[in-house]
Design an enzyme around this catalytic site. Structure first.
Site, PDB file in Angstrom:
ATOM      1  N   CYS A  79      -1.763  -7.285   1.835  1.00 54.47           N
ATOM      2  CA  CYS A  79      -1.714  -5.874   2.250  1.00 54.47           C
ATOM      3  C   CYS A  79      -2.343  -5.825   3.635  1.00 54.47           C
ATOM      4  O   CYS A  79      -2.163  -6.739   4.439  1.00 54.47           O
ATOM      5  CB  CYS A  79      -2.409  -4.970   1.245  1.00 54.47           C
ATOM      6  SG  CYS A  79      -4.168  -5.307   1.032  1.00 54.47           S
ATOM      7  N   CYS A 117     -11.650   3.495   4.212  1.00 53.56           N
ATOM      8  CA  CYS A 117     -11.226   4.134   5.450  1.00 53.56           C
ATOM      9  C   CYS A 117     -10.439   3.143   6.305  1.00 53.56           C
ATOM     10  O   CYS A 117      -9.523   3.492   7.026  1.00 53.56           O
ATOM     11  CB  CYS A 117     -12.421   4.644   6.217  1.00 53.56           C
ATOM     12  SG  CYS A 117     -11.996   5.889   7.435  1.00 53.56           S
TER      13      CYS A 117
END
Ligand SMILES: [Zn+2]
Length: 371
Positions: free
Chosen positions: A337, A187
């Protein structure tokens, strides 16, 4: 019995045929355990509290972060940095002072799951990671309590009630084992449109209330799929899996402590051979005159637009295979990332192709931003 103040408060319930005084007293005598007070837990807790569910248990070890406020409506700007449970409790007491709140400021673990959940009638899963979902499922199964399940991803949501003791499948019938780390973004890494957990969490509150009242039919054996972009709700048949390792005919899972529930919920890289540097080390390297590595950002263009490292080349994860075809195998490559999970996946992939100098940035852009 209900006090005069409670009768006034719940008057819109008391006049519904099928709820009435009897139903309201059932709500008052009922208890629900909410795992998480985040996107799903916020609306669920607010509606259950407002409806007069007599005892609400809240589990959450976290503190309120400013990035939570876009969707976690229990928490307000003034609560940033404070414990989520203190924030939630203050808000819920404002909503309804007639209910009891039980605060569990801990992570829900295989060690404490049974003893915590045993004290409640219904478990409502508002978690955002696979180990906790499996743990909620297994705990509900062993305690023979209904589990109101909800999950969200970007523009999609799903909701159902798992209750194998009432003839429904369990979560493991839907998902037999954890997806590989990195296969599904956490999430933290995946975006979510703020109103989506509001919708799914509210549906979960409705199912919990229906179970308490014995009203209508819970979605046993069906899963509700909401597609916000198409504006559709679909109810799909969710069959029981006879070979389910938990609720099947020859179960092999005999305890809430098992491979799936003990898996790490964090995004930490577990491959011991993977080379990694911290965000701080990357910053120092970038500042040096002799920086000569290829720094690749494997996030999506939308994420890159929000914030990026100027020296980084944007190569979204799915396009890495094409991009790598033209690179010499001895290229010195550093990948990052958002949080370090997708880039770890890219590292593994490039190493498997024979690239010899591949390094992951632990903690990714999130860590870099905090420097
Ligand atoms: Zn099952």
């Amino acid at each position: 019995m209900l006090s005069p103040e409670e009768k006034a408060r719940y008057s819109r319930h008391l006049i519904i045929p099928g709820v009435g005084m009897e139903g309201q007293i059932r709500l008052k005598n009922a208890s629900v355990l909410l795992i998480g007070t985040g996107g799903l837990g916020s609306p669920a807790a607010l509606y259950l509290a407002a409806a007069g569910v007599g005892r609400l248990g809240l589990i959450d070890p976290d503190t309120v972060d400013v990035s939570n406020l876009q969707r976690q409506l229990l928490h307000t700007d003034s609560a940033v940095g404070k414990s989520k449970l203190d924030s939630a409790a203050a808000r819920l007491r404002e909503t309804n002072p007639h209910i009891e709140l039980v605060l569990h400021p801990v992570r829900f673990t295989p060690e404490n799951a049974l003893s915590i959940a045993n004290g409640y009638d219904i478990i409502l899963d508002g978690s955002d990671n696979f180990p906790t979902r499996f743990l909620a499922n297994d705990t509900a199964f062993f305690l023979k309590k209904p589990l109101v399940y909800g999950a969200i991803h970007r523009f999609d949501g799903q909701m159902t009630v798992f209750a194998p003791h009432l003839g429904s499948p369990c979560y493991r019938c839907l998902l037999p084992e954890s997806p590989a780390p990195g296969a599904v973004p956490s999430c933290n890494e995946a975006g979510v449109l703020g109103v989506l957990p509001g919708i799914i969490g509210s549906l979960q509150a409705m199912e919990a209330i229906k179970l308490i009242l014995g009203a209508g039919e819970p979605p046993l054996g069906n899963i509700l799929i909401y597609d916000a972009l198409k504006t559709t709700f679909r109810s799909l048949r969710l069959p029981h899996d006879p070979s389910c390792r938990l609720c099947g005919s020859a179960p092999t899972i005999t305890s809430v402590s098992n491979a799936e529930t003990n898996a790490s919920a964090s995004c930490a890289v577990t491959d011991p051979n993977m080379k990694a540097i911290t965000a701080s080390e990357l910053k120092d390297m970038l500042a040096a005159d002799d920086f000569n590595a290829l720094l690749i950002d494997v996030r999506e263009p939308e994420e890159y637009d929000v914030i990026n490292i100027p020296q980084a080349k944007l190569v979204p994860l799915q396009t890495i295979p094409t991009y790598a075809k033209n690179l010499p195998k001895d290229t010195r490559i550093i990948l990052h990332c958002k949080a370090g999970m997708r880039s770890a996946k890219a590292c593994e992939y490039l190493s498997s192709l024979g690239f010899t100098d591949v390094t992951n940035v632990t903690g990714g852009m999130d860590a870099f931003q905090r420097l």
